[in-house]
Design a protein around this motif. Structure first.
Motif: not given
Length: 454
Positions: A161-166, A389-398
């Motif tokens: 899921x992370x790879x798919x959305x990221x 959600x992990x992808x969302x955390x990376x988005x916010x961190x960026x």
């Protein structure tokens, strides 16, 4: 003088009046901080332990059903218990009062944000809160992951899921559907792999007789009847059609409010795993597709959602308010009215399905104590949610650490605040409100102190 033995069970509760229940649900709407876990804990303490309106077993049975549904489980649980106690209007009042205080507070805070967001004091508060929100999202991924990722297959689903959305920007609905299908078919050959993990603990004993006890017969209004099911579904669909039809007739299909109504109807049906799970979908639609707000504003909205009572998914009211303000849905001279109307429209379409799910499905669930067996797809979806959600955390961190993009400067102070917030959450188990308050004060000091020293 004789006294009762300390372990003597309390007398059974007398029937609770609608007025007494109304007062409790109103109070709950103003104190329901702490996200779903905190809100469910508050209801358990008040309804199971202290007031004894419902037994532990019946409380958990209702909660298990709400966890299987899309939407905010704590708000749906309040709706379920209110419905069980006082029929349809009891459920509507309980669920509505869980949401309305948060809506009014968010409209007020959103107005302050839009009207005074560039005032140094307000900007300073948000400067400190944004890194904390990044840490909160990462903590949410960890918290859900420890419950959901029980074996290598679940880890694999989360990673996919992370790879798919990221990497491929796969739409969130496609990820939910794909994970659900994996769980559905996977359970046929490996049911143990896809068993829903976690739970809410074993039923504690010793609270005494409850108004709705383990063996209390299901009340007449909560018994399943096909005619009643059809009526609830018809009324729910009619309310949706009237609201959507009115918006389209007045504004056209491409009108901002019409598009918001349609978009958040879809979001309401995809919020498996809680608010953090649906935020990437809201971001894709509200920021990238419709441009109702930008990425930085989305982070600010989540910060406001974390600091207000009610379900965290109420962040959609902020999205609606900002979109209505910027799109001038009430005209250029009335930005607040446009924002408030949009926030109300978004809230209506987001929560209408939750009421229908409870009022339509509740009688079926009351007839199936202990026999819920549809958890495999949810288990797989929950695993996928961890990756999302992990992808969302990376988005916010960026957006927080590189506010001008990777080509701009790295914000060292924001990084320090984010790391400190993460340590506070993971190591010291600091609550959300104290954490956000401390980070807001740091941001305020960083912003105002240099000006005072000049």
């Amino acid at each position: 003088m004789s006294t009762s033995p300390p372990d003597e069970a309390p007398a059974p509760r007398q029937p609770v009046s609608f007025a007494e229940a109304f007062r409790f649900w109103l109070k709950l709407g103003f104190i329901s901080f702490g996200g779903p876990a905190g809100q469910i804990a508050i209801m358990h303490t008040e309804l199971v332990e202290r007031r004894r309106w419902i037994s532990e077993k019946r409380f958990l049975h209702a909660l298990n059903y709400c966890m299987l549904l899309p939407g905010p489980e704590a708000q749906q649980l309040a709706t379920y218990i209110g419905w069980l106690m006082h029929r349809t209007w009891g459920g509507i009042v309980a669920g509505a009062l869980f949401v309305l205080p948060s809506l009014f507070i968010l409209i007020a805070l959103s107005w302050v944000y839009m009207a005074y967001g560039h005032v140094p004091a307000v900007a300073g508060v948000f400067y400190g809160i944004k890194p904390a929100v990044t840490a909160l999202v990462l903590h949410a991924a960890h918290r859900i992951g420890t419950r959901a990722l029980k074996n290598r297959w679940m880890w694999g689903i989360a990673a996919a899921a992370f790879v798919a959305i990221f990497a491929f920007d796969t739409p969130f609905p496609a990820i939910v559907i794909g994970a659900g299908l994996i769980g559905h078919f996977g359970a046929r050959w490996a049911p143990g792999v896809f068993a829903l993990g976690g739970g809410h603990g074993k039923a504690a004993q010793g609270y005494g007789p409850a108004l709705i006890d383990d063996d209390t017969p299901t009340p007449a209004h909560a018994r399943f009847m096909r005619a009643r099911l059809a009526k609830v579904l018809a009324v729910g669909l009619a309310l949706w059609a009237l609201a959507m039809g009115g918006l389209v007739a007045a504004l056209g299909w491409q009108g901002t409010l019409s598009q918001m109504g349609w978009f958040f109807t879809k979001a309401a049906l995809l919020t498996f795993g809680g608010a953090y799970a649906v935020l990437p979908y809201v971001y894709q639609g509200a920021v990238e597709q419709h441009h109702w707000l930008d990425g930085a504003q989305m982070i600010d909205g989540l910060a406001l959602g974390e600091t207000t009572p009610g379900p965290l998914i109420m962040v959609v009211a902020f999205v609606g308010f900002v979109g209505g303000w910027l799109q001038q849905v009430a005209g250029a001279g009335a930005p607040f009215v446009g924002g408030a109307v949009a926030a109300t429209v978004v809230t209506f379409f987001t929560f209408l399905p939750s009421f229908v799910f409870i009022l339509a499905g509740g009688p079926l669930i009351e007839a199936t104590h202990g026999r819920l067996g549809f958890t495999a797809p949810l288990s797989a979806v929950t695993a996928a949610v961890v990756g999302v959600i992990l992808n969302l955390a990376l988005f916010f961190a960026y957006h927080v650490l590189w506010p001008q993009g990777f080509g701009g400067r790295f914000d060292v102070l924001s990084a320090v605040i984010a790391v400190a917030a993460a340590v506070a959450l993971f190591r010291f188990k600091v609550g959300v409100m104290p954490l956000l308050g401390a980070c807001a004060l740091v941001g305020l000091a960083v912003t105002l102190v240099p000006d005072l020293l000049r």
